[in-house]
Design a protein around this motif. Sequence first.
Motif, PDB file in Angstrom:
ATOM      1  N   ASP A 160       2.498   2.448   7.224  1.00 30.06           N
ATOM      2  CA  ASP A 160       3.964   2.593   7.201  1.00 30.06           C
ATOM      3  C   ASP A 160       4.652   1.684   8.221  1.00 30.06           C
ATOM      4  OD1 ASP A 160       3.702   4.473   5.276  1.00 30.06           O
ATOM      5  OD2 ASP A 160       4.531   6.143   6.412  1.00 30.06           O
ATOM      6  N   VAL A 219      -3.031  12.205  -0.137  1.00 31.60           N
ATOM      7  CA  VAL A 219      -2.758  10.836   0.314  1.00 31.60           C
ATOM      8  C   VAL A 219      -2.138  10.001  -0.793  1.00 31.60           C
ATOM      9  CG1 VAL A 219      -3.722   8.766   1.349  1.00 31.60           C
ATOM     10  CG2 VAL A 219      -4.840  10.946   1.730  1.00 31.60           C
ATOM     11  N   GLY A 220      -2.563  10.214  -2.029  1.00 33.58           N
ATOM     12  CA  GLY A 220      -2.263   9.304  -3.126  1.00 33.58           C
ATOM     13  C   GLY A 220      -0.816   9.344  -3.608  1.00 33.58           C
ATOM     14  N   ALA A 221      -0.620   8.804  -4.815  1.00 32.47           N
ATOM     15  CA  ALA A 221       0.716   8.703  -5.396  1.00 32.47           C
ATOM     16  C   ALA A 221       1.347  10.087  -5.560  1.00 32.47           C
ATOM     17  CB  ALA A 221       0.634   7.995  -6.745  1.00 32.47           C
ATOM     18  N   THR A 222       0.523  11.125  -5.615  1.00 30.35           N
ATOM     19  CA  THR A 222       0.996  12.508  -5.697  1.00 30.35           C
ATOM     20  C   THR A 222       1.425  13.061  -4.340  1.00 30.35           C
ATOM     21  OG1 THR A 222      -1.381  12.941  -5.653  1.00 30.35           O
ATOM     22  CG2 THR A 222      -0.247  13.303  -7.748  1.00 30.35           C
ATOM     23  N   VAL A 247       1.674   8.549  -0.450  1.00 29.96           N
ATOM     24  CA  VAL A 247       2.041   7.267  -1.059  1.00 29.96           C
ATOM     25  C   VAL A 247       3.304   7.421  -1.904  1.00 29.96           C
ATOM     26  CG1 VAL A 247       1.344   5.625  -2.878  1.00 29.96           C
ATOM     27  CG2 VAL A 247      -0.221   6.155  -0.994  1.00 29.96           C
ATOM     28  N   GLY A 248       3.375   8.461  -2.710  1.00 26.41           N
ATOM     29  CA  GLY A 248       4.565   8.703  -3.532  1.00 26.41           C
ATOM     30  C   GLY A 248       5.810   8.918  -2.684  1.00 26.41           C
ATOM     31  N   GLN A 271       6.335   7.758   0.361  1.00 25.37           N
ATOM     32  CA  GLN A 271       6.699   6.491   1.000  1.00 25.37           C
ATOM     33  C   GLN A 271       7.395   5.565  -0.003  1.00 25.37           C
ATOM     34  OE1 GLN A 271       7.015   5.507   3.931  1.00 25.37           O
ATOM     35  NE2 GLN A 271       6.624   3.333   4.143  1.00 25.37           N
ATOM     36  N   VAL A 272       6.953   5.590  -1.262  1.00 25.04           N
ATOM     37  CA  VAL A 272       7.588   4.762  -2.300  1.00 25.04           C
ATOM     38  C   VAL A 272       9.062   5.145  -2.447  1.00 25.04           C
ATOM     39  CG1 VAL A 272       7.686   4.326  -4.793  1.00 25.04           C
ATOM     40  CG2 VAL A 272       5.488   4.251  -3.600  1.00 25.04           C
TER      41      VAL A 272
END
Lengths: 305, 305
Positions: free
Chosen positions: B94, B158-161, B164-165, B167-168
């Motif tokens: 980040d 951690v992932g897109a769920t 990461v999601g 932060q997007v």
Amino acid sequence: MTDQSTCVQNLTFDLESYLQARKAIIEKALDQSLPIAEPPVIYEAMRYSLLAGGKRLRPILCLATCELVGGTIEMAMPTACALEMIHTMSLIHDDLPAMDNDDYRRGQLTNHKKYGEDIAILAGDGLLAYAFEYVAAQTQGVNPSSVLRVIAKLGHTVGATGLVGGQVLDLASEGNPDISLETLNYIHTHKTGALLEACVVTGAILGEASEETLAALSRYAYNIGLAFQIIDDILDITATQEELGKTAGKDVEADKATYPRLLGLEASKAKADELIEAACAEMSPYGDAGVPLKAIAQLIANRKN
Amino acid sequence: MTDQSTCVQNLTFDLESYLQARKAIIEKALDQSLPIAEPPVIYEAMRYSLLAGGKRLRPILCLATCELVGGTIEMAMPTACALEMIHTMSLIHDDLPAMDNDDYRRGQLTNHKKYGEDIAILAGDGLLAYAFEYVAAQTQGVNPSSVLRVIAKLGHTVGATGLVGGQVLDLASEGNPDISLETLNYIHTHKTGALLEACVVTGAILGEASEETLAALSRYAYNIGLAFQIIDDILDITATQEELGKTAGKDVEADKATYPRLLGLEASKAKADELIEAACAEMSPYGDAGVPLKAIAQLIANRKN
């Protein structure tokens, strides 16, 4: 590769059909593994690179070794997909401006060129995290202890002990064409070899292989991994950008240490052939069951991109 | 927070000593989890951020919930360390120039400022991969199926769920102070809340908690996670850089949507208090065993950095 090779004794095995069929089921499994959800852009970015084609050699190897030791394709498929997610993640991050700064990969724009650097970093992180989740949550019909062993192996393969460590030394060696053969071997056994080894070893672990078989597969992987990289270096010199689907001649331009540079082009070819021979020899005790793995070793020797 | 709070009923519990003792064993475990190996620079970079101090709230929560449900510290320690590796990895990535572009973190230079962008990306990747390896390889005395469930949860977090999601959406909302409260909640429940929830839930899974307890802990975590973020936003306005150990006033400067901006400062403080109250209420059925978790909730409410 000569006709007397231990690799080419089974002429009844149709490698092309085998690879085509395996690639098809892997593509389908990969597509289904990662449906688009919220926020869509990150899933699109992950899918853009994950579904960008390629030979799918890594998942094919994982399925093949699981079958070799008596397991099923179903047992290994989540791990096979995870290996491709990990491979894809390493490509996305290696292509970043702060690393190798590549614009093209597999004939299309690299992830950061398409989605921006921030999303590309996050897409890599997302794929890496999801790889572990996918193996842990989706593997069926396998002893949980074996699944844990696979996860530990995958982590070891990606981290500072594997891909990451190899990339660190690769970056440190940039602009220094005079590194030793030992350092070059270190870079490639970690950057390329470690993941190929993980493919064959995890497939076999899921199929409950003996330690002896795991050791033979590990040696097989070491040999094809190093051969793969030597041939990569050779192709960077001898192939065109169109054939490669990525920028050609980059190594020479970047003044990078390569096998042809350290050993010469002919000696590099001979070394690759020798490694492929050694890989095939490891599979000889397995008879017909080992034929797909021998054929894949040959494919690496003869690849054009 | 008022004195009538459900949080402050057990005056015999010495939170400061508890946190100090827990932090000490966690620091030791983290230090031992990652000895320097080849190539040293990547291990140094990983250790630089992993051992940079901080309250170690996440591993403390993981150990606390494992104990709450009858497990031991030893059962949860590898996961506790992994949670801190994941947290550290998310901070390193980040902070990158392509993301939040931060120069300071925990009172020291950010990882990429110290080691360069390439190494910082790889240090994050290395920590993430190692977190999974560490849980899979080092967890002792726990049902392997429960360890797999923990790994799946970590990956999902951690992932897109999860991170990461979050932060997007955070990046997408930058320069847009007019996002809805719903979007702001999404960002923070994913960026901060998801990991805090993983801390309390994984600790409890390792201790073989009932589904009912897991649900209560999940609600506890949701509440403290959102409170944590609201207070973070408040501190960005009211605290100095020295107090924070990182750049203060960044949100205002970046024209970022924050709770004080959307709700006002006083209403934000009231909302945080309400969330902390709700978190404590979830722990009331657990009597004395729930006291550390209540005390930690209070700590979040009263933190100054």
